[in-house]
Design a protein around this motif. Structure first.
Motif, PDB file in Angstrom:
ATOM      1  N   ALA A   2       0.826  -1.208   0.000  1.00  0.00           N
ATOM      2  CA  ALA A   2       0.000   0.000   0.000  1.00  0.00           C
ATOM      3  C   ALA A   2       0.862   1.261   0.000  1.00  0.00           C
ATOM      4  CB  ALA A   2      -0.928  -0.006   1.219  1.00  0.00           C
ATOM      5  N   VAL A   3       1.891   1.299   0.834  1.00  0.00           N
ATOM      6  CA  VAL A   3       2.780   2.459   0.911  1.00  0.00           C
ATOM      7  C   VAL A   3       3.665   2.534  -0.331  1.00  0.00           C
ATOM      8  CG1 VAL A   3       4.643   3.549   2.215  1.00  0.00           C
ATOM      9  CG2 VAL A   3       2.760   2.438   3.420  1.00  0.00           C
ATOM     10  N   ALA A   4       4.118   1.375  -0.827  1.00  0.00           N
ATOM     11  CA  ALA A   4       4.962   1.360  -2.016  1.00  0.00           C
ATOM     12  C   ALA A   4       4.225   1.920  -3.219  1.00  0.00           C
ATOM     13  CB  ALA A   4       5.443  -0.069  -2.300  1.00  0.00           C
ATOM     14  N   VAL A   5       2.990   1.479  -3.426  1.00  0.00           N
ATOM     15  CA  VAL A   5       2.192   1.936  -4.566  1.00  0.00           C
ATOM     16  C   VAL A   5       1.979   3.437  -4.501  1.00  0.00           C
ATOM     17  CG1 VAL A   5      -0.123   1.895  -5.560  1.00  0.00           C
ATOM     18  CG2 VAL A   5       1.039  -0.252  -5.032  1.00  0.00           C
ATOM     19  N   ALA A   6       1.623   3.964  -3.326  1.00  0.00           N
ATOM     20  CA  ALA A   6       1.326   5.387  -3.194  1.00  0.00           C
ATOM     21  C   ALA A   6       2.581   6.250  -3.266  1.00  0.00           C
ATOM     22  CB  ALA A   6       0.589   5.643  -1.879  1.00  0.00           C
TER      23      ALA A   6
ATOM     24  N   GLY B 281      -9.103   4.601  -9.953  1.00  0.00           N
ATOM     25  CA  GLY B 281      -8.099   3.711  -9.379  1.00  0.00           C
ATOM     26  C   GLY B 281      -7.877   3.954  -7.897  1.00  0.00           C
ATOM     27  N   VAL B 282      -7.844   5.223  -7.489  1.00  0.00           N
ATOM     28  CA  VAL B 282      -7.650   5.542  -6.071  1.00  0.00           C
ATOM     29  C   VAL B 282      -8.830   5.041  -5.236  1.00  0.00           C
ATOM     30  CG1 VAL B 282      -7.496   7.437  -4.408  1.00  0.00           C
ATOM     31  CG2 VAL B 282      -6.141   7.508  -6.504  1.00  0.00           C
ATOM     32  N   LEU B 283     -10.047   5.210  -5.742  1.00  0.00           N
ATOM     33  CA  LEU B 283     -11.231   4.733  -5.011  1.00  0.00           C
ATOM     34  C   LEU B 283     -11.241   3.206  -4.921  1.00  0.00           C
ATOM     35  CD1 LEU B 283     -13.952   7.136  -6.478  1.00  0.00           C
ATOM     36  CD2 LEU B 283     -12.803   7.271  -4.251  1.00  0.00           C
ATOM     37  N   THR B 284     -10.826   2.524  -6.015  1.00  0.00           N
ATOM     38  CA  THR B 284     -10.741   1.058  -5.981  1.00  0.00           C
ATOM     39  C   THR B 284      -9.665   0.603  -4.998  1.00  0.00           C
ATOM     40  OG1 THR B 284     -11.429   0.978  -8.304  1.00  0.00           O
ATOM     41  CG2 THR B 284     -10.423  -1.007  -7.388  1.00  0.00           C
TER      42      THR B 284
ATOM     43  N   PHE C  76     -11.043  -4.085   2.520  1.00  0.00           N
ATOM     44  CA  PHE C  76     -11.445  -5.488   2.609  1.00  0.00           C
ATOM     45  C   PHE C  76     -10.248  -6.440   2.729  1.00  0.00           C
ATOM     46  CE2 PHE C  76     -15.274  -3.608   0.811  1.00  0.00           C
ATOM     47  CZ  PHE C  76     -16.268  -4.257   1.523  1.00  0.00           C
ATOM     48  N   GLY C  77      -9.026  -5.910   2.805  1.00  0.00           N
ATOM     49  CA  GLY C  77      -7.843  -6.738   3.003  1.00  0.00           C
ATOM     50  C   GLY C  77      -7.392  -7.530   1.786  1.00  0.00           C
ATOM     51  N   GLN C  78      -7.787  -7.104   0.592  1.00  0.00           N
ATOM     52  CA  GLN C  78      -7.433  -7.838  -0.618  1.00  0.00           C
ATOM     53  C   GLN C  78      -6.430  -7.089  -1.496  1.00  0.00           C
ATOM     54  OE1 GLN C  78      -8.583 -10.984  -1.107  1.00  0.00           O
ATOM     55  NE2 GLN C  78      -9.504 -10.688   0.913  1.00  0.00           N
ATOM     56  N   LEU C  79      -5.910  -5.966  -1.021  1.00  0.00           N
ATOM     57  CA  LEU C  79      -5.064  -5.116  -1.860  1.00  0.00           C
ATOM     58  C   LEU C  79      -3.775  -5.805  -2.286  1.00  0.00           C
ATOM     59  CD1 LEU C  79      -4.614  -2.333  -3.142  1.00  0.00           C
ATOM     60  CD2 LEU C  79      -3.522  -1.624  -1.003  1.00  0.00           C
ATOM     61  N   ASP C  80      -3.063  -6.434  -1.331  1.00  0.00           N
ATOM     62  CA  ASP C  80      -1.779  -7.066  -1.646  1.00  0.00           C
ATOM     63  C   ASP C  80      -1.940  -8.149  -2.710  1.00  0.00           C
ATOM     64  OD1 ASP C  80      -1.063  -5.411   0.365  1.00  0.00           O
ATOM     65  OD2 ASP C  80      -0.175  -6.937   1.660  1.00  0.00           O
ATOM     66  N   LEU C  81      -2.965  -8.981  -2.567  1.00  0.00           N
ATOM     67  CA  LEU C  81      -3.190 -10.073  -3.521  1.00  0.00           C
ATOM     68  C   LEU C  81      -3.512  -9.529  -4.910  1.00  0.00           C
ATOM     69  CD1 LEU C  81      -3.576 -13.073  -4.170  1.00  0.00           C
ATOM     70  CD2 LEU C  81      -5.959 -12.833  -3.414  1.00  0.00           C
ATOM     71  N   VAL C  82      -4.377  -8.520  -4.975  1.00  0.00           N
ATOM     72  CA  VAL C  82      -4.763  -7.955  -6.271  1.00  0.00           C
ATOM     73  C   VAL C  82      -3.558  -7.324  -6.959  1.00  0.00           C
ATOM     74  CG1 VAL C  82      -6.141  -6.151  -7.384  1.00  0.00           C
ATOM     75  CG2 VAL C  82      -7.171  -7.615  -5.645  1.00  0.00           C
ATOM     76  N   ILE C  83      -2.712  -6.618  -6.214  1.00  0.00           N
ATOM     77  CA  ILE C  83      -1.523  -5.990  -6.794  1.00  0.00           C
ATOM     78  C   ILE C  83      -0.584  -7.048  -7.366  1.00  0.00           C
ATOM     79  CG2 ILE C  83       0.593  -4.739  -6.236  1.00  0.00           C
ATOM     80  CD1 ILE C  83      -1.047  -3.035  -4.311  1.00  0.00           C
ATOM     81  N   ALA C  84      -0.336  -8.120  -6.599  1.00  0.00           N
ATOM     82  CA  ALA C  84       0.585  -9.166  -7.053  1.00  0.00           C
ATOM     83  C   ALA C  84       0.069  -9.866  -8.310  1.00  0.00           C
ATOM     84  CB  ALA C  84       0.799 -10.182  -5.934  1.00  0.00           C
ATOM     85  N   VAL C  85      -1.204 -10.283  -8.291  1.00  0.00           N
ATOM     86  CA  VAL C  85      -1.776 -10.987  -9.445  1.00  0.00           C
ATOM     87  C   VAL C  85      -1.809 -10.078 -10.669  1.00  0.00           C
ATOM     88  CG1 VAL C  85      -3.857 -12.085 -10.347  1.00  0.00           C
ATOM     89  CG2 VAL C  85      -3.118 -12.560  -8.010  1.00  0.00           C
TER      90      VAL C  85
ATOM     91  N   SER D 276       1.795 -15.083   9.516  1.00  0.00           N
ATOM     92  CA  SER D 276       1.948 -13.654   9.720  1.00  0.00           C
ATOM     93  C   SER D 276       0.691 -13.097  10.373  1.00  0.00           C
ATOM     94  CB  SER D 276       2.223 -12.915   8.405  1.00  0.00           C
ATOM     95  OG  SER D 276       1.115 -13.060   7.537  1.00  0.00           O
ATOM     96  N   VAL D 277       0.835 -11.965  11.027  1.00  0.00           N
ATOM     97  CA  VAL D 277      -0.276 -11.289  11.675  1.00  0.00           C
ATOM     98  C   VAL D 277      -0.456  -9.939  11.004  1.00  0.00           C
ATOM     99  CG1 VAL D 277      -1.183 -10.342  13.834  1.00  0.00           C
ATOM    100  CG2 VAL D 277       0.187 -12.437  13.856  1.00  0.00           C
ATOM    101  N   THR D 278      -1.687  -9.623  10.561  1.00  0.00           N
ATOM    102  CA  THR D 278      -1.978  -8.353   9.932  1.00  0.00           C
ATOM    103  C   THR D 278      -3.131  -7.682  10.655  1.00  0.00           C
ATOM    104  OG1 THR D 278      -3.507  -9.387   8.369  1.00  0.00           O
ATOM    105  CG2 THR D 278      -1.229  -9.155   7.666  1.00  0.00           C
ATOM    106  N   ILE D 279      -3.213  -6.371  10.460  1.00  0.00           N
ATOM    107  CA  ILE D 279      -4.295  -5.589  11.062  1.00  0.00           C
ATOM    108  C   ILE D 279      -5.442  -5.517  10.094  1.00  0.00           C
ATOM    109  CG2 ILE D 279      -4.943  -3.310  11.953  1.00  0.00           C
ATOM    110  CD1 ILE D 279      -2.022  -2.903  12.727  1.00  0.00           C
ATOM    111  N   ASN D 280      -6.635  -5.827  10.568  1.00  0.00           N
ATOM    112  CA  ASN D 280      -7.831  -5.764   9.740  1.00  0.00           C
ATOM    113  C   ASN D 280      -8.256  -4.299   9.618  1.00  0.00           C
ATOM    114  OD1 ASN D 280     -10.294  -5.964   8.495  1.00  0.00           O
ATOM    115  ND2 ASN D 280     -11.018  -7.676   9.747  1.00  0.00           N
ATOM    116  N   GLU D 281      -8.157  -3.761   8.372  1.00  0.00           N
ATOM    117  CA  GLU D 281      -8.487  -2.383   8.133  1.00  0.00           C
ATOM    118  C   GLU D 281      -9.965  -2.097   8.438  1.00  0.00           C
ATOM    119  OE1 GLU D 281      -6.523   0.067   7.321  1.00  0.00           O
ATOM    120  OE2 GLU D 281      -4.651  -1.022   7.024  1.00  0.00           O
ATOM    121  N   ARG D 282     -10.814  -3.078   8.245  1.00  0.00           N
ATOM    122  CA  ARG D 282     -12.250  -2.870   8.455  1.00  0.00           C
ATOM    123  C   ARG D 282     -12.576  -2.698   9.937  1.00  0.00           C
ATOM    124  NH1 ARG D 282     -15.724  -7.272   5.385  1.00  0.00           N
ATOM    125  NH2 ARG D 282     -17.337  -5.789   5.981  1.00  0.00           N
ATOM    126  N   ALA D 283     -11.683  -3.244  10.778  1.00  0.00           N
ATOM    127  CA  ALA D 283     -11.941  -3.178  12.208  1.00  0.00           C
ATOM    128  C   ALA D 283     -11.568  -1.824  12.804  1.00  0.00           C
ATOM    129  CB  ALA D 283     -11.173  -4.288  12.941  1.00  0.00           C
TER     130      ALA D 283
END
Length: 308
Positions: A51-55, A97-100, A107-116, A300-307
């Motif tokens: 997320a930080v790398a892309v921005a 693109g920014v809104l997507t 929803f915690g799917q950003l890393d997967l979508v970027i890689a694929v 790994s442990v990640t923070i749920n953005e929705r929470a």
């Protein structure tokens, strides 16, 4: 010398970042691409979150594109009229693109979508460019004349209504596909942290039939505008732009782009396209390898953005 990146929350060597900025800036100026397709994976390999790398990489692309655009403007190899039409679609795509990006992160799917997305886009585009360039080089080695299509043999999408004449590029086409290409480039740039040049340059050359060097210069102009917009939108909406990281990359990128622009203008068009294709394909294969190999830490442990 180690420096702490406040938004990325990561200590890194400042000279490593400068070297990355110089190298990718050189490539950006040489091929007319923003360099994000290379810089974003490099930052992720370094430990920066996607997320930080892309921005943050948008700042590097804006700086290197600004430097390269000035060089091509001085040589009158930028079609400003075509660039402004592309920009209309590009700014709209950047907002989408920014809104997507924001929705996927929530929803915690950003890393997967970027890689694929990187694997699919880079591998496909790189393979197509390498195959086409090798065919062109083979014809040249055999002494065969280059394949020239008749002026009236335009694809159907170029014969759509609302035609416009772009004198610098010597083309007369519909603005509808031009706007669509700009939208796609802006959308991918904001979502994946890529300048879109590795897509835009082939699109201008093979779809719109713009001369190679004019395609490179115009691509840099569009990349500059869309990345400036992406920086502002990402900083305001997602708060993921690391200013310290961006500043260091900007310094290296600006210097490297000056040398890369001169190197690119000294190469023949076929060689330039082949080198860009190999580079794009290589990065795509590396991202695919990193996604399929077994990680060092299986959990790994990640923070749920929705929470939040």
């Amino acid at each position: 010398m180690t420096i702490y990146l406040p938004i990325a929350e990561l200590p890194v060597n400042i000279f490593t970042l400068l070297a990355m900025g110089l190298g990718v800036g050189f490539i950006s100026g040489m091929f007319g691409v923003g360099g994000g397709f290379l810089m974003t994976p490099l930052l992720i390999f370094l430990g920066v979150s996607p997320a930080v790398a892309v921005a943050s990489v948008s700042t590097h692309m804006a700086a290197s594109s600004f430097s390269g655009t000035l060089n091509y403007l001085r040589r009158k190899q930028v079609d400003t009229q075509l660039g402004f039409v592309l920009l209309i679609g590009g700014l709209t795509g950047t907002l989408g693109g920014v809104l997507t990006f924001m929705m996927l992160r929530r929803f915690g799917q950003l890393d997967l979508v970027i890689a694929v997305s990187y694997i699919a886009l880079l591998s496909t585009i790189g393979t197509l460019m390498v195959v086409e360039s090798l065919r062109a080089l083979t014809r040249r080695w055999r002494g065969e004349p280059p394949m020239v299509k008749r002026p009236g043999a335009h694809p159907w999408f170029l014969r759509m209504p609302f035609k416009m004449r772009f004198r610098q590029s010597r083309i007369y086409v519909s603005v509808i596909p031009v706007l669509a290409i700009g939208f796609l480039i802006g959308f991918l740039g904001a979502l994946m942290g890529i300048g879109g040049g590795f897509l835009l340059v082939p699109a201008l050359i093979y779809l719109l039939r713009v001369p190679t060097l004019t395609s490179v210069g115009t691509s840099l102009m569009l990349t500059l505008a869309t990345m400036l917009a992406a920086i502002i939108m990402q900083a305001v909406l997602n708060q993921t732009v690391d200013a310290v990281l961006g500043l260091i990359l900007m310094v290296g990128g600006t210097i490297g782009a000056q040398f890369g622009t001169r190197a690119g203008q000294a190469l023949k068009a076929e060689n330039l396209r082949l080198l860009l294709g190999l580079l794009v394909l290589g990065v795509g294969l590396r991202v695919a390898y990193d996604q399929t190999r077994q990680p060092a830490d299986l959990y790994s442990v990640t923070i749920n953005e929705r929470a939040r």
